[in-house]
Design a protein around this motif. Structure first.
Motif, PDB file in Angstrom:
ATOM      1  N   MET A   1     -43.071 -16.494  -2.868  1.00 35.39           N
ATOM      2  CA  MET A   1     -42.293 -17.133  -1.843  1.00 35.39           C
ATOM      3  C   MET A   1     -43.223 -18.060  -1.062  1.00 35.39           C
ATOM      4  O   MET A   1     -44.269 -17.658  -0.576  1.00 35.39           O
ATOM      5  CB  MET A   1     -41.681 -16.054  -0.935  1.00 35.39           C
ATOM      6  CG  MET A   1     -40.816 -16.614   0.144  1.00 35.39           C
ATOM      7  SD  MET A   1     -40.127 -15.341   1.224  1.00 35.39           S
ATOM      8  CE  MET A   1     -38.581 -15.034   0.444  1.00 35.39           C
ATOM      9  N   SER A   2     -42.819 -19.291  -0.964  1.00 34.79           N
ATOM     10  CA  SER A   2     -43.646 -20.265  -0.262  1.00 34.79           C
ATOM     11  C   SER A   2     -43.421 -20.168   1.241  1.00 34.79           C
ATOM     12  O   SER A   2     -42.526 -19.473   1.720  1.00 34.79           O
ATOM     13  CB  SER A   2     -43.318 -21.675  -0.751  1.00 34.79           C
ATOM     14  OG  SER A   2     -42.022 -22.030  -0.318  1.00 34.79           O
ATOM     15  N   ARG A   3     -44.231 -20.904   1.951  1.00 32.64           N
ATOM     16  CA  ARG A   3     -44.142 -20.879   3.402  1.00 32.64           C
ATOM     17  C   ARG A   3     -42.811 -21.448   3.877  1.00 32.64           C
ATOM     18  O   ARG A   3     -42.198 -20.924   4.815  1.00 32.64           O
ATOM     19  CB  ARG A   3     -45.306 -21.670   3.988  1.00 32.64           C
ATOM     20  CG  ARG A   3     -45.302 -21.684   5.488  1.00 32.64           C
ATOM     21  CD  ARG A   3     -46.490 -22.396   6.039  1.00 32.64           C
ATOM     22  NE  ARG A   3     -46.404 -22.427   7.483  1.00 32.64           N
ATOM     23  CZ  ARG A   3     -47.339 -22.861   8.266  1.00 32.64           C
ATOM     24  NH1 ARG A   3     -48.461 -23.327   7.748  1.00 32.64           N
ATOM     25  NH2 ARG A   3     -47.191 -22.862   9.555  1.00 32.64           N
ATOM     26  N   ALA A   4     -42.325 -22.497   3.249  1.00 29.16           N
ATOM     27  CA  ALA A   4     -41.049 -23.110   3.636  1.00 29.16           C
ATOM     28  C   ALA A   4     -39.901 -22.132   3.426  1.00 29.16           C
ATOM     29  O   ALA A   4     -38.979 -22.048   4.254  1.00 29.16           O
ATOM     30  CB  ALA A   4     -40.823 -24.384   2.841  1.00 29.16           C
ATOM     31  N   GLU A   5     -39.948 -21.390   2.316  1.00 25.70           N
ATOM     32  CA  GLU A   5     -38.882 -20.411   2.064  1.00 25.70           C
ATOM     33  C   GLU A   5     -38.920 -19.273   3.089  1.00 25.70           C
ATOM     34  O   GLU A   5     -37.875 -18.799   3.530  1.00 25.70           O
ATOM     35  CB  GLU A   5     -39.027 -19.845   0.656  1.00 25.70           C
ATOM     36  CG  GLU A   5     -38.723 -20.847  -0.441  1.00 25.70           C
ATOM     37  CD  GLU A   5     -39.040 -20.283  -1.819  1.00 25.70           C
ATOM     38  OE1 GLU A   5     -39.615 -19.169  -1.895  1.00 25.70           O
ATOM     39  OE2 GLU A   5     -38.729 -20.957  -2.802  1.00 25.70           O
ATOM     40  N   ARG A   6     -40.128 -18.849   3.455  1.00 24.13           N
ATOM     41  CA  ARG A   6     -40.237 -17.783   4.472  1.00 24.13           C
ATOM     42  C   ARG A   6     -39.727 -18.265   5.815  1.00 24.13           C
ATOM     43  O   ARG A   6     -39.036 -17.538   6.526  1.00 24.13           O
ATOM     44  CB  ARG A   6     -41.693 -17.344   4.613  1.00 24.13           C
ATOM     45  CG  ARG A   6     -42.151 -16.452   3.478  1.00 24.13           C
ATOM     46  CD  ARG A   6     -43.515 -15.916   3.762  1.00 24.13           C
ATOM     47  NE  ARG A   6     -44.432 -17.048   3.985  1.00 24.13           N
ATOM     48  CZ  ARG A   6     -45.702 -17.077   3.648  1.00 24.13           C
ATOM     49  NH1 ARG A   6     -46.257 -16.020   3.113  1.00 24.13           N
ATOM     50  NH2 ARG A   6     -46.439 -18.138   3.856  1.00 24.13           N
TER      51      ARG A   6
END
Length: 82
Positions: A1-6
């Motif tokens: 999970m990338s930072r944008a998704e988090r």
């Protein structure tokens, strides 16, 4: 999970409606809080009463025994010839 998704998941969670709290939660919390405060006050009073009782007992003992009043010459035998 990338930072944008988090970050997107965190935003979705924060934008939701807050959960409904039970209607009797506030009175129960107030009752519990006052009970805790009452127990704390009783414990504090018990501590002070025991501290005062110890000070009174020490004072009565000191007045009765008078450990500071006996001079050393009365407690040690007199010096005699060798």
């Amino acid at each position: 999970m990338s930072r944008a998704e988090r970050e997107a998941a965190a935003r979705r969670i924060m934008e939701r409606m807050p959960p409904v709290t039970p209607p009797d939660l506030y009175p129960a919390a107030v009752r519990r809080g006052t009970r805790m405060l009452r127990h704390r006050v009783v414990a504090r009073r018990l501590l002070w009463v025991s501290l005062v009782a110890a000070a009174v007992a020490l004072t009565v003992w000191a007045v009765a025994v008078q450990p500071w009043g006996t001079p050393p010459s009365e407690t040690t035998p007199p010096l005699s010839d060798w």
